[in-house]
Write a protein that holds these residues in place. Structure first.
Motif, PDB file in Angstrom:
ATOM      1  N   ASN A  37       0.822  -1.211   0.000  1.00 42.79           N
ATOM      2  CA  ASN A  37       0.000   0.000   0.000  1.00 42.79           C
ATOM      3  C   ASN A  37       0.857   1.262   0.000  1.00 42.79           C
ATOM      4  O   ASN A  37       0.456   2.299   0.522  1.00 42.79           O
ATOM      5  N   ARG A  38       2.037   1.154  -0.599  1.00 39.76           N
ATOM      6  CA  ARG A  38       2.913   2.312  -0.738  1.00 39.76           C
ATOM      7  C   ARG A  38       3.240   2.550  -2.204  1.00 39.76           C
ATOM      8  O   ARG A  38       3.280   1.609  -3.007  1.00 39.76           O
ATOM      9  N   ASN A  39       3.469   3.804  -2.531  1.00 38.07           N
ATOM     10  CA  ASN A  39       3.864   4.187  -3.878  1.00 38.07           C
ATOM     11  C   ASN A  39       5.132   3.429  -4.271  1.00 38.07           C
ATOM     12  O   ASN A  39       6.118   3.462  -3.540  1.00 38.07           O
ATOM     13  N   PRO A  40       5.134   2.730  -5.408  1.00 35.80           N
ATOM     14  CA  PRO A  40       6.332   1.976  -5.792  1.00 35.80           C
ATOM     15  C   PRO A  40       7.549   2.857  -6.030  1.00 35.80           C
ATOM     16  O   PRO A  40       8.679   2.362  -6.014  1.00 35.80           O
ATOM     17  N   GLU A  41       7.335   4.141  -6.219  1.00 33.34           N
ATOM     18  CA  GLU A  41       8.458   5.061  -6.380  1.00 33.34           C
ATOM     19  C   GLU A  41       8.979   5.583  -5.045  1.00 33.34           C
ATOM     20  O   GLU A  41       9.958   6.328  -5.002  1.00 33.34           O
ATOM     21  N   GLY A  42       8.305   5.200  -3.959  1.00 38.15           N
ATOM     22  CA  GLY A  42       8.788   5.546  -2.628  1.00 38.15           C
ATOM     23  C   GLY A  42       8.318   6.884  -2.094  1.00 38.15           C
ATOM     24  O   GLY A  42       8.709   7.275  -0.988  1.00 38.15           O
ATOM     25  N   ALA A  43       7.481   7.611  -2.823  1.00 37.92           N
ATOM     26  CA  ALA A  43       7.003   8.907  -2.349  1.00 37.92           C
ATOM     27  C   ALA A  43       6.126   8.730  -1.110  1.00 37.92           C
ATOM     28  O   ALA A  43       5.338   7.786  -1.017  1.00 37.92           O
ATOM     29  N   SER A  44       6.252   9.639  -0.147  1.00 43.08           N
ATOM     30  CA  SER A  44       5.500   9.547   1.098  1.00 43.08           C
ATOM     31  C   SER A  44       4.013   9.774   0.866  1.00 43.08           C
ATOM     32  O   SER A  44       3.615  10.625   0.074  1.00 43.08           O
ATOM     33  N   LEU A  45       3.204   9.005   1.580  1.00 49.43           N
ATOM     34  CA  LEU A  45       1.762   9.209   1.536  1.00 49.43           C
ATOM     35  C   LEU A  45       1.344  10.462   2.285  1.00 49.43           C
ATOM     36  O   LEU A  45       0.351  11.102   1.946  1.00 49.43           O
ATOM     37  N   TYR A  46       2.094  10.778   3.320  1.00 50.87           N
ATOM     38  CA  TYR A  46       1.726  11.887   4.201  1.00 50.87           C
ATOM     39  C   TYR A  46       2.934  12.782   4.422  1.00 50.87           C
ATOM     40  O   TYR A  46       3.575  12.720   5.482  1.00 50.87           O
ATOM     41  N   PRO A  47       3.267  13.608   3.437  1.00 53.63           N
ATOM     42  CA  PRO A  47       4.435  14.484   3.591  1.00 53.63           C
ATOM     43  C   PRO A  47       4.330  15.340   4.852  1.00 53.63           C
ATOM     44  O   PRO A  47       3.272  15.908   5.147  1.00 53.63           O
TER      45      PRO A  47
ATOM     46  N   THR B 147       5.578   8.299   9.065  1.00 59.71           N
ATOM     47  CA  THR B 147       4.969   7.114   8.470  1.00 59.71           C
ATOM     48  C   THR B 147       6.084   6.167   8.077  1.00 59.71           C
ATOM     49  O   THR B 147       7.260   6.541   8.067  1.00 59.71           O
ATOM     50  N   THR B 148       5.736   4.927   7.779  1.00 60.56           N
ATOM     51  CA  THR B 148       6.730   3.967   7.322  1.00 60.56           C
ATOM     52  C   THR B 148       6.777   3.959   5.802  1.00 60.56           C
ATOM     53  O   THR B 148       5.829   4.365   5.131  1.00 60.56           O
ATOM     54  N   GLY B 149       7.883   3.457   5.258  1.00 65.38           N
ATOM     55  CA  GLY B 149       8.118   3.546   3.831  1.00 65.38           C
ATOM     56  C   GLY B 149       7.774   2.287   3.067  1.00 65.38           C
ATOM     57  O   GLY B 149       7.119   1.365   3.562  1.00 65.38           O
ATOM     58  N   LEU B 150       8.240   2.254   1.823  1.00 73.49           N
ATOM     59  CA  LEU B 150       7.956   1.160   0.905  1.00 73.49           C
ATOM     60  C   LEU B 150       8.435  -0.174   1.479  1.00 73.49           C
ATOM     61  O   LEU B 150       7.710  -1.177   1.458  1.00 73.49           O
ATOM     62  N   VAL B 151       9.651  -0.221   1.983  1.00 71.80           N
ATOM     63  CA  VAL B 151      10.111  -1.334   2.817  1.00 71.80           C
ATOM     64  C   VAL B 151      10.428  -0.727   4.181  1.00 71.80           C
ATOM     65  O   VAL B 151      11.397   0.016   4.322  1.00 71.80           O
ATOM     66  N   PRO B 152       9.606  -1.003   5.173  1.00 71.51           N
ATOM     67  CA  PRO B 152       9.767  -0.323   6.466  1.00 71.51           C
ATOM     68  C   PRO B 152      11.120  -0.593   7.107  1.00 71.51           C
ATOM     69  O   PRO B 152      11.663  -1.697   7.019  1.00 71.51           O
ATOM     70  N   GLU B 153      11.645   0.425   7.761  1.00 71.42           N
ATOM     71  CA  GLU B 153      12.857   0.288   8.573  1.00 71.42           C
ATOM     72  C   GLU B 153      12.501   0.058  10.042  1.00 71.42           C
ATOM     73  O   GLU B 153      13.309  -0.475  10.806  1.00 71.42           O
TER      74      GLU B 153
ATOM     75  N   ARG C  60      12.158  -6.819  -4.653  1.00 69.52           N
ATOM     76  CA  ARG C  60      10.873  -7.080  -3.991  1.00 69.52           C
ATOM     77  C   ARG C  60       9.721  -6.392  -4.716  1.00 69.52           C
ATOM     78  O   ARG C  60       8.599  -6.913  -4.731  1.00 69.52           O
ATOM     79  N   LEU C  61       9.980  -5.253  -5.301  1.00 70.46           N
ATOM     80  CA  LEU C  61       8.954  -4.624  -6.134  1.00 70.46           C
ATOM     81  C   LEU C  61       8.524  -5.565  -7.253  1.00 70.46           C
ATOM     82  O   LEU C  61       7.327  -5.753  -7.509  1.00 70.46           O
ATOM     83  N   ALA C  62       9.504  -6.153  -7.922  1.00 73.88           N
ATOM     84  CA  ALA C  62       9.201  -7.030  -9.050  1.00 73.88           C
ATOM     85  C   ALA C  62       8.556  -8.339  -8.610  1.00 73.88           C
ATOM     86  O   ALA C  62       7.631  -8.841  -9.263  1.00 73.88           O
ATOM     87  N   ALA C  63       9.026  -8.895  -7.490  1.00 67.81           N
ATOM     88  CA  ALA C  63       8.583 -10.224  -7.072  1.00 67.81           C
ATOM     89  C   ALA C  63       7.272 -10.220  -6.311  1.00 67.81           C
ATOM     90  O   ALA C  63       6.504 -11.200  -6.375  1.00 67.81           O
ATOM     91  N   TRP C  64       6.955  -9.129  -5.594  1.00 65.80           N
ATOM     92  CA  TRP C  64       5.813  -9.120  -4.679  1.00 65.80           C
ATOM     93  C   TRP C  64       4.835  -7.979  -4.949  1.00 65.80           C
ATOM     94  O   TRP C  64       3.635  -8.215  -5.134  1.00 65.80           O
ATOM     95  N   HIS C  65       5.329  -6.764  -4.938  1.00 66.25           N
ATOM     96  CA  HIS C  65       4.459  -5.587  -5.084  1.00 66.25           C
ATOM     97  C   HIS C  65       3.767  -5.575  -6.447  1.00 66.25           C
ATOM     98  O   HIS C  65       2.536  -5.421  -6.534  1.00 66.25           O
ATOM     99  N   ALA C  66       4.535  -5.729  -7.512  1.00 63.82           N
ATOM    100  CA  ALA C  66       3.969  -5.636  -8.862  1.00 63.82           C
ATOM    101  C   ALA C  66       2.924  -6.717  -9.138  1.00 63.82           C
ATOM    102  O   ALA C  66       1.854  -6.415  -9.701  1.00 63.82           O
ATOM    103  N   PRO C  67       3.153  -7.983  -8.775  1.00 63.58           N
ATOM    104  CA  PRO C  67       2.116  -8.993  -9.027  1.00 63.58           C
ATOM    105  C   PRO C  67       0.813  -8.727  -8.278  1.00 63.58           C
ATOM    106  O   PRO C  67      -0.273  -8.983  -8.817  1.00 63.58           O
ATOM    107  N   TYR C  68       0.925  -8.212  -7.058  1.00 65.89           N
ATOM    108  CA  TYR C  68      -0.297  -7.887  -6.315  1.00 65.89           C
ATOM    109  C   TYR C  68      -1.104  -6.829  -7.051  1.00 65.89           C
ATOM    110  O   TYR C  68      -2.313  -6.966  -7.245  1.00 65.89           O
TER     111      TYR C  68
END
Length: 264
Positions: free
Chosen positions: A72-82, A86-92, A115-123
């Motif tokens: 549920n995050r932008n694949p380009e990594g842009a923040s949902l709530y500037p 918040t946590t990012g595309l792959v949370p730290e 992980r974008l290619a293997a998991w995020h994109a197929p979903y």
């Protein structure tokens, strides 16, 4: 483990579950610390809450955990709530800002790309395909994005979260009739509720919510206190709370199905 499970229905309603999956590949799990392996920020039991409430719905469920990559995050990594935490595309970290990776084992740029290619994109390919399939049948599709979160998380928000948090990105992701159908049910329930509060819709809702194209999206973020026995491990579902909540969620979904023909 396949990235996504799709259950097809014939109604205009599509349910999305980006955060109920708990699968973490062994090589990634080995890099998590003890806190990370708790998978604390799972949307616990949300798929069970919505199961078989109304006939004909389509469900698209991510099977991987958000610590692998957040669906549920932008694949380009842009923040949902500037400007807000918040946590990012792959949370730290967890939602409490506690590190989840062992020292030196956090995600690299290469990890994220893989992980974008293997998991995020197929979903999202599956979700897009189901929305278009449903729209081809009905002339319209309504995406209801299913979420939950702990009710008290000071790093993300002050105080206690309402039970029901509706997000339409300030009304931009769906027709007013869709927003009103959900809001009216929540208001009549007597439960605490808010429209476009701290959670006004994540990337899924904002990306797919294109009302002018017949695609309407709305997010429901449930406070986990509304259905869990405790918001700490083992994060068990409370059967009585769950049944009471299902009694509200059922007419919400049915109202969305009923309103769909007016949008086509």
């Amino acid at each position: 483990m396949t990235p996504v499970t799709v259950t097809r229905g014939d109604s205009p309603l599509v349910l999305a579950f980006p955060h109920t999956g708990t699968h973490v590949p062994a090589d990634i799990r080995a890099r998590l610390n003890d806190e990370g392996r708790l998978l604390r920020d799972t949307d616990w039991h949300i798929n069970a809450l919505y199961r078989d409430l109304v006939p004909g719905v389509t469900a698209v469920q991510a099977n991987f955990h958000r610590y692998v990559i957040d669906a549920n995050r932008n694949p380009e990594g842009a923040s949902l709530y500037p400007g807000q935490t918040t946590t990012g595309l792959v949370p730290e970290t967890t939602f409490d800002n506690a590190p989840i990776w062992s020292e030196g084992q956090g995600p690299t740029e290469t990890d994220i790309a893989e992980r974008l290619a293997a998991w995020h994109a197929p979903y999202h390919a599956a979700l897009e395909a189901e929305l278009q399939r449903v729209k081809a049948i009905h002339g319209v599709a309504i995406l209801y994005d299913c979420h939950s979160i702990r009710s008290v998380i000071p790093w993300l928000f002050d105080g206690t979260l309402p039970d029901l948090n509706i997000g339409t990105d300030m009304g931009s992701t769906c027709a007013a009739a869709v927003e009103l159908a959900v809001f009216d049910r929540c208001a009549a329930s007597g439960r605490t509720h808010v429209l476009n509060g701290r959670f006004r819709g994540g990337w899924t809702t904002r990306h797919y919510g294109r009302p002018a194209e017949g695609l309407h999206a709305i997010q429901m973020e449930l406070a986990q206190a509304s259905h869990l026995g405790t918001e700490e491990p083992p994060f068990a579902l409370d059967p009585e709370k769950a049944e009471a909540l299902r009694a509200l969620l059922k007419p919400i979904l049915q109202d969305l199905i009923d309103v769909a023909p007016t949008l086509a």
